[in-house]
Design an enzyme around this catalytic site. Structure first.
Site, PDB file in Angstrom:
ATOM      1  CD  GLU A  48      30.294  66.642 161.785  1.00 26.59           C
ATOM      2  OE1 GLU A  48      29.574  65.889 162.437  1.00 26.59           O
ATOM      3  OE2 GLU A  48      30.757  66.326 160.675  1.00 26.59           O
ATOM      4  N   GLY A  50      32.462  52.762 148.118  1.00 28.54           N
ATOM      5  CA  GLY A  50      31.975  53.557 149.253  1.00 28.54           C
ATOM      6  C   GLY A  50      30.946  52.755 150.031  1.00 28.54           C
ATOM      7  CG  PHE A  51      28.986  54.380 153.483  1.00 27.98           C
ATOM      8  CD1 PHE A  51      29.233  53.649 154.628  1.00 27.98           C
ATOM      9  CD2 PHE A  51      29.434  55.693 153.426  1.00 27.98           C
ATOM     10  CE1 PHE A  51      29.917  54.197 155.700  1.00 27.98           C
ATOM     11  CE2 PHE A  51      30.125  56.263 154.489  1.00 27.98           C
ATOM     12  CZ  PHE A  51      30.366  55.514 155.626  1.00 27.98           C
ATOM     13  CB  VAL A 104      32.958  53.151 135.681  1.00 27.48           C
ATOM     14  CG1 VAL A 104      31.856  52.918 134.654  1.00 27.48           C
ATOM     15  CG2 VAL A 104      33.350  51.843 136.346  1.00 27.48           C
ATOM     16  CG  ASP A 161      25.763  60.408 148.432  1.00 28.07           C
ATOM     17  OD1 ASP A 161      24.912  60.000 149.244  1.00 28.07           O
ATOM     18  OD2 ASP A 161      26.796  61.023 148.778  1.00 28.07           O
TER      19      ASP A 161
HETATM   20  C1  LIG Z   1      32.536  65.401 154.517  1.00 27.07           C
HETATM   21  C2  LIG Z   1      31.315  64.511 154.548  1.00 27.07           C
HETATM   22  C3  LIG Z   1      30.688  64.246 155.746  1.00 27.07           C
HETATM   23  C4  LIG Z   1      29.573  63.413 155.789  1.00 27.07           C
HETATM   24  N1  LIG Z   1      28.978  63.157 156.995  1.00 27.07           N
HETATM   25  C5  LIG Z   1      27.957  62.292 157.046  1.00 27.07           C
HETATM   26  C6  LIG Z   1      27.377  61.930 158.291  1.00 27.07           C
HETATM   27  O1  LIG Z   1      27.785  62.434 159.344  1.00 27.07           O
HETATM   28  N2  LIG Z   1      26.363  61.023 158.287  1.00 27.07           N
HETATM   29  C7  LIG Z   1      25.910  60.448 157.131  1.00 27.07           C
HETATM   30  O2  LIG Z   1      25.023  59.607 157.184  1.00 27.07           O
HETATM   31  N3  LIG Z   1      26.415  60.781 155.947  1.00 27.07           N
HETATM   32  C8  LIG Z   1      27.434  61.677 155.867  1.00 27.07           C
HETATM   33  N4  LIG Z   1      27.972  62.005 154.658  1.00 27.07           N
HETATM   34  C9  LIG Z   1      27.375  61.450 153.442  1.00 27.07           C
HETATM   35  C10 LIG Z   1      27.808  60.025 153.182  1.00 27.07           C
HETATM   36  O3  LIG Z   1      29.198  59.889 153.331  1.00 27.07           O
HETATM   37  C11 LIG Z   1      27.361  59.613 151.790  1.00 27.07           C
HETATM   38  O4  LIG Z   1      25.957  59.709 151.757  1.00 27.07           O
HETATM   39  C12 LIG Z   1      27.781  58.201 151.431  1.00 27.07           C
HETATM   40  O5  LIG Z   1      29.178  58.099 151.422  1.00 27.07           O
HETATM   41  C13 LIG Z   1      27.221  57.806 150.085  1.00 27.07           C
HETATM   42  O6  LIG Z   1      27.648  56.518 149.763  1.00 27.07           O
HETATM   43  P1  LIG Z   1      27.830  56.093 148.243  1.00 27.07           P
HETATM   44  O7  LIG Z   1      28.213  54.656 148.249  1.00 27.07           O
HETATM   45  O8  LIG Z   1      26.657  56.513 147.458  1.00 27.07           O
HETATM   46  O9  LIG Z   1      29.035  56.978 147.718  1.00 27.07           O
HETATM   47  P2  LIG Z   1      30.509  57.115 148.275  1.00 27.07           P
HETATM   48  O10 LIG Z   1      30.623  56.630 149.667  1.00 27.07           O
HETATM   49  O11 LIG Z   1      30.908  58.504 147.968  1.00 27.07           O
HETATM   50  O12 LIG Z   1      31.339  56.117 147.366  1.00 27.07           O
HETATM   51  C14 LIG Z   1      31.507  56.327 145.994  1.00 27.07           C
HETATM   52  C15 LIG Z   1      32.547  55.343 145.499  1.00 27.07           C
HETATM   53  O13 LIG Z   1      32.548  55.328 144.088  1.00 27.07           O
HETATM   54  C16 LIG Z   1      33.870  55.488 143.601  1.00 27.07           C
HETATM   55  N5  LIG Z   1      33.725  56.139 142.296  1.00 27.07           N
HETATM   56  C17 LIG Z   1      33.280  57.373 142.021  1.00 27.07           C
HETATM   57  N6  LIG Z   1      33.210  57.567 140.694  1.00 27.07           N
HETATM   58  C18 LIG Z   1      33.617  56.420 140.121  1.00 27.07           C
HETATM   59  C19 LIG Z   1      33.761  55.978 138.771  1.00 27.07           C
HETATM   60  N7  LIG Z   1      33.454  56.762 137.733  1.00 27.07           N
HETATM   61  N8  LIG Z   1      34.248  54.738 138.548  1.00 27.07           N
HETATM   62  C20 LIG Z   1      34.562  53.911 139.567  1.00 27.07           C
HETATM   63  N9  LIG Z   1      34.420  54.276 140.867  1.00 27.07           N
HETATM   64  C21 LIG Z   1      33.949  55.504 141.132  1.00 27.07           C
HETATM   65  C22 LIG Z   1      34.566  56.307 144.666  1.00 27.07           C
HETATM   66  O14 LIG Z   1      35.959  56.125 144.605  1.00 27.07           O
HETATM   67  C23 LIG Z   1      33.956  55.689 145.918  1.00 27.07           C
HETATM   68  O15 LIG Z   1      34.633  54.502 146.259  1.00 27.07           O
HETATM   69  C24 LIG Z   1      29.079  62.839 154.591  1.00 27.07           C
HETATM   70  C25 LIG Z   1      29.708  63.114 153.383  1.00 27.07           C
HETATM   71  C26 LIG Z   1      30.815  63.945 153.357  1.00 27.07           C
HETATM   72  C27 LIG Z   1      31.499  64.236 152.046  1.00 27.07           C
END
Ligand SMILES: Cc1cc2nc3c(=O)[nH]c(=O)nc-3n(C[C@H](O)[C@H](O)[C@H](O)COP(=O)(O)OP(=O)(O)OC[C@H]3O[C@@H](n4cnc5c(N)ncnc54)[C@H](O)[C@@H]3O)c2cc1C
Length: 479
Positions: A183, A19-20, A85, A321
């Protein structure tokens, strides 16, 4: 199956999640003298903020979820593996992941965990059966099928003269008045009032009732009272009913029940419900908390040190997150900046340079779109609404969509949807709508497996595999 360390002798960074947080950490290692292994449960990088546009037929899923392998194909020091994981041995510095019935093990020198968050139903997981969340491509496609399917079924019911059914089929309830809920409600209303307005013969899609429910006293709480009120006004002017101070107490196949503080219970008959309230961090947060003694909050987020590492484990970083630090919100910028910071910190250590100091978050503001040409944004103390805010929203989202091709496709789809009334991505399959519930129902009987000749036998004797020399063949199991 042990994934052999390449014999480069270089520092090995394992990143969990694409993800991000995970992706932006990985790109920071480009051209650096380290080996990076990215393990993720999906093969794509998901741009979650636009999931609601996949659900409502504006964008295709590929546009907001490019293949991680393609995004990183020019970065030769990154290996990408699919797997979920399930365990992290913080003493042995080993990550265990699973794919179907195979297990993989990865050794690391440094680890960045960015596994994000899932949907929370606040202890009422059974609501999920009737009100899907919005966290993944699967969720968005299921919702697309449910939303467009509700209009189709209403047409059928109207043709048969079953008007009570038509009313509940044309009532859409969105739970959660944060950015996603706002939205989603706005887009369902636009769908009913513009895109589908002339498409049916027995129903008038404009009769659709769209209800946005939240227990909080205002919409968009993080945006403050002023913008919350304006967003509510804009939604109401589009015909969306906004019900605040209402706690959802039950969800079933044909409706939703809620209760106000004074105990008044209301039921709305509605077939299509969307759950856009509540998040729960990846279970890896709890697991790491147990193993390192770091605190884990009620949402499952793990408390990190000011440098995003875990207590007693300067080699483990948790970003995005999943982490909790100084009440930072669960937004993309926190994950992006956290991922980049963790990578910078690791590189400083590998190069023997001073550490970059504590993580400092730069708040670039928040934005939410309500309908075409209408949004709210908050940057510092500057609040903007309406068309200007919508243009800002448009620019920022285009900037962060990964890849030129996806940007171009998005612009074309937006022009068709916002200037005209076209939504090209209305296709939904039976599998998309029913597979989640069917798999749940099968329970233990659902046991997909992958047979990789030689590979599984090797893993039993715990030998490392030479996957590079002899590409493994994946066979689908025969009955
Ligand atoms: C519908 C929606 C709308 C949003 N709108 C906004 C917005 O407008 N502006 C904004 O700033 N933020 C927004 N967000 C929040 C934003 O998308 C998140 O804060 C951001 O994606 C967090 O990034 P991350 O890397 O922590 O997790 P994520 O982007 O969720 O990535 C998690 C990654 O980990 C992988 N994963 C999960 N569990 C495991 C595991 N056990 N083993 C291996 N891989 C795993 C997943 O497949 C994914 O690739 C929104 C979120 C959602 C759901």
């Amino acid at each position: 199956m042990e994934i052999e360390k390449k014999s480069t002798g270089r520092h090995r960074v394992v990143i969990v999640g694409s993800g991000f947080g995970g992706l932006f950490a990985a790109t920071k290692f480009k051209d650096e003298d380290v080996d990076v292994v990215l393990v993720s449960s999906t093969t794509h990088h998901l741009f979650q903020p636009l999931l609601y546009q996949v659900a409502t037929g504006i964008l295709s899923e590929g546009v907001i979820a490019p293949s991680t392998r393609e995004v990183l194909k020019k970065q030769k020091n990154v290996e990408i593996f699919i797997g979920t994981v399930t365990d992290i041995d913080v003493d042995a510095k080993r990550v265990t992941a699973e794919l179907l019935d195979s297990t993989q093990v990865y050794d690391y020198d440094s680890l960045i965990v960015a596994a994000g968050a899932g949907q929370s139903y606040f202890g009422n997981d059974h609501f999920a059966q009737f009100a899907p969340g919005m966290k993944s491509i699967d969720d968005a496609l299921e919702l697309r099928g449910r939303i467009f399917g509700a209009f189709e079924t209403a047409e059928l019911a109207a043709a048969a003269g079953q008007w009570d059914d038509v009313r509940s089929l044309l009532t859409f309830v969105v739970v959660g008045a944060g950015p996603t809920g706002v939205e989603m409600a706005g887009q369902i209303s636009e769908l009913a009032n513009r895109t589908l307005a002339d498409d049916f013969r027995h129903i008038n899609p404009k009769d659709a009732r769209v209800v946005l429910v939240d227990a909080a006293p205002q919409v968009l709480p993080p945006f403050g009272a002023n913008l919350g009120k304006k967003a509510q006004g804009q939604l109401e002017s589009m015909g969306v009913e906004v019900l605040l101070g209402q706690m959802v107490t039950n969800v079933d196949a044909t409706g939703i029940e809620m209760k106000t503080e004074d105990g008044t219970v209301t039921r709305i008959d509605s077939v299509c419900k969307v759950w856009a309230a509540g998040v729960a961090a990846s279970p890896l947060g709890k697991l790491l908390g147990e193993k390192t003694g770091a605190e884990v909050d009620r949402s499952g987020r793990i408390a990190v040190q000011p440098d995003l590492s875990l207590p007693g484990h300067p080699e483990i970083y948790v970003v995005g997150d999943m982490m909790s630090l100084n009440k930072l919100p669960g937004v993309a910028q926190v994950a992006i900046q956290g991922g980049r910071y963790a990578a910078t910190s690791i590189l400083a250590r590998v190069k023997g340079q001073p550490s970059p100091g504590p993580f400092k978050y730069f708040d670039k503001g928040s934005m939410a779109t309500i309908s075409r040409f209408s949004a709210v944004t908050k940057v510092g103390r500057l609040e903007t609404e309406g068309f200007i805010a919508w243009l800002m929203w448009l620019g920022v989202h285009l900037f962060y969509i990964i890849g030129f091709k996806s940007r171009l496709t998005t612009m074309i789809s937006w022009a068709l949807a916002f200037l005209g009334d076209n939504r090209d991505e209305r296709t939904a399959t039976e599998q998309q709508v029913h597979a989640r519930l069917a798999i749940d129902e099968l329970g233990d009987k659902y046991r997909p497996s992958v047979e990789v000749p030689g590979l599984l036998a090797e893993s039993k004797t715990n030998h490392a595999i030479e996957a590079k020399d002899e590409p493994a063949q994946i066979e689908t199991p025969k009955n």
